[in-house]
Design a protein around this motif. Sequence first.
Motif, PDB file in Angstrom:
ATOM      1  N   VAL A   1      -5.385  58.826  -3.297  1.00  0.00           N
ATOM      2  CA  VAL A   1      -5.853  60.388  -3.357  1.00  0.00           C
ATOM      3  C   VAL A   1      -7.309  60.396  -3.529  1.00  0.00           C
ATOM      4  O   VAL A   1      -7.938  60.849  -2.454  1.00  0.00           O
ATOM      5  N   ALA A   2      -7.954  59.521  -4.360  1.00  0.00           N
ATOM      6  CA  ALA A   2      -9.306  59.634  -4.692  1.00  0.00           C
ATOM      7  C   ALA A   2     -10.152  58.953  -3.301  1.00  0.00           C
ATOM      8  O   ALA A   2     -11.080  59.491  -3.010  1.00  0.00           O
ATOM      9  N   GLY A   3      -9.282  57.830  -2.982  1.00  0.00           N
ATOM     10  CA  GLY A   3     -10.016  57.354  -1.884  1.00  0.00           C
ATOM     11  C   GLY A   3     -10.046  58.133  -0.542  1.00  0.00           C
ATOM     12  O   GLY A   3     -10.974  57.822   0.162  1.00  0.00           O
ATOM     13  N   ALA A   4      -8.946  58.800  -0.277  1.00  0.00           N
ATOM     14  CA  ALA A   4      -8.764  59.851   0.794  1.00  0.00           C
ATOM     15  C   ALA A   4      -9.935  60.766   0.796  1.00  0.00           C
ATOM     16  O   ALA A   4     -10.547  61.128   1.922  1.00  0.00           O
ATOM     17  N   ILE A   5      -9.935  61.331  -0.195  1.00  0.00           N
ATOM     18  CA  ILE A   5     -10.904  62.472  -0.463  1.00  0.00           C
ATOM     19  C   ILE A   5     -12.292  61.981  -0.291  1.00  0.00           C
ATOM     20  O   ILE A   5     -12.897  62.579   0.628  1.00  0.00           O
ATOM     21  N   THR A   6     -12.569  60.639  -0.787  1.00  0.00           N
ATOM     22  CA  THR A   6     -14.090  60.215  -0.778  1.00  0.00           C
ATOM     23  C   THR A   6     -14.278  60.096   0.748  1.00  0.00           C
ATOM     24  O   THR A   6     -15.329  60.199   1.071  1.00  0.00           O
ATOM     25  N   THR A   7     -13.311  59.241   1.302  1.00  0.00           N
ATOM     26  CA  THR A   7     -13.238  59.058   2.980  1.00  0.00           C
ATOM     27  C   THR A   7     -13.531  60.160   3.623  1.00  0.00           C
ATOM     28  O   THR A   7     -14.415  60.196   4.542  1.00  0.00           O
ATOM     29  N   GLY A   8     -12.816  61.194   3.381  1.00  0.00           N
ATOM     30  CA  GLY A   8     -12.777  62.334   4.208  1.00  0.00           C
ATOM     31  C   GLY A   8     -14.488  62.994   3.919  1.00  0.00           C
ATOM     32  O   GLY A   8     -14.990  63.608   5.038  1.00  0.00           O
ATOM     33  N   VAL A   9     -14.785  63.147   2.766  1.00  0.00           N
ATOM     34  CA  VAL A   9     -16.129  63.589   2.564  1.00  0.00           C
ATOM     35  C   VAL A   9     -17.232  63.172   3.101  1.00  0.00           C
ATOM     36  O   VAL A   9     -18.321  63.502   3.920  1.00  0.00           O
ATOM     37  N   PHE A  10     -17.192  61.847   2.837  1.00  0.00           N
ATOM     38  CA  PHE A  10     -18.072  60.883   3.789  1.00  0.00           C
ATOM     39  C   PHE A  10     -18.211  60.758   5.258  1.00  0.00           C
ATOM     40  O   PHE A  10     -19.300  61.226   5.795  1.00  0.00           O
ATOM     41  N   CYS A  11     -16.882  61.150   5.874  1.00  0.00           N
ATOM     42  CA  CYS A  11     -16.750  61.263   7.394  1.00  0.00           C
ATOM     43  C   CYS A  11     -17.481  62.421   7.725  1.00  0.00           C
ATOM     44  O   CYS A  11     -18.165  62.783   8.833  1.00  0.00           O
ATOM     45  N   THR A  12     -17.055  63.554   7.072  1.00  0.00           N
ATOM     46  CA  THR A  12     -17.621  64.766   7.168  1.00  0.00           C
ATOM     47  C   THR A  12     -19.135  64.793   7.227  1.00  0.00           C
ATOM     48  O   THR A  12     -19.653  65.438   8.292  1.00  0.00           O
ATOM     49  N   ILE A  13     -19.713  64.473   6.364  1.00  0.00           N
ATOM     50  CA  ILE A  13     -21.051  64.253   6.165  1.00  0.00           C
ATOM     51  C   ILE A  13     -21.738  63.474   7.304  1.00  0.00           C
ATOM     52  O   ILE A  13     -22.766  63.810   7.952  1.00  0.00           O
ATOM     53  N   VAL A  14     -21.168  62.433   7.557  1.00  0.00           N
ATOM     54  CA  VAL A  14     -21.743  61.661   8.507  1.00  0.00           C
ATOM     55  C   VAL A  14     -21.588  62.439  10.159  1.00  0.00           C
ATOM     56  O   VAL A  14     -22.509  62.206  10.993  1.00  0.00           O
ATOM     57  N   GLY A  15     -20.380  62.904  10.313  1.00  0.00           N
ATOM     58  CA  GLY A  15     -20.099  63.696  11.460  1.00  0.00           C
ATOM     59  C   GLY A  15     -21.042  64.929  11.638  1.00  0.00           C
ATOM     60  O   GLY A  15     -21.594  65.091  12.883  1.00  0.00           O
ATOM     61  N   VAL A  16     -21.472  65.407  10.483  1.00  0.00           N
ATOM     62  CA  VAL A  16     -22.240  66.731  10.510  1.00  0.00           C
ATOM     63  C   VAL A  16     -23.641  66.218  11.030  1.00  0.00           C
ATOM     64  O   VAL A  16     -24.570  66.800  11.740  1.00  0.00           O
ATOM     65  N   GLY A  17     -24.098  64.993  10.330  1.00  0.00           N
ATOM     66  CA  GLY A  17     -25.406  64.335  10.459  1.00  0.00           C
ATOM     67  C   GLY A  17     -25.521  64.020  12.105  1.00  0.00           C
ATOM     68  O   GLY A  17     -26.595  64.410  12.653  1.00  0.00           O
ATOM     69  N   ILE A  18     -24.513  63.415  12.436  1.00  0.00           N
ATOM     70  CA  ILE A  18     -24.541  62.808  13.935  1.00  0.00           C
ATOM     71  C   ILE A  18     -24.643  64.173  14.939  1.00  0.00           C
ATOM     72  O   ILE A  18     -25.462  63.962  15.990  1.00  0.00           O
TER      73      ILE A  18
END
Length: 70
Positions: free
Chosen positions: A42-59
């Motif tokens: 669960v911690a890995g899924a949440i961390t990955t989701g937050v990271f992908c969201t930040i990268v997606g918003v940045g791109i």
Amino acid sequence: MSGVIDQSVVKAACEAPGEDEPRVEVLSESLCSASELRQAVVAGAITTGVFCTIVGVGIGYVLGLRRGRE
């Protein structure tokens, strides 16, 4: 230079000299409990989701700025 490539072959021994058996430790119990594994997933899924969201918003932001200039 003539373009000749120097090739070398090295033979490595798989076993150390004088050792008959490799050192292996057999565990009769699991390394972590089911609840610890669940928490890690669960911690890995949440961390990955937050990271992908930040990268997606940045791109998206960068591409939006680029499209706005055209």
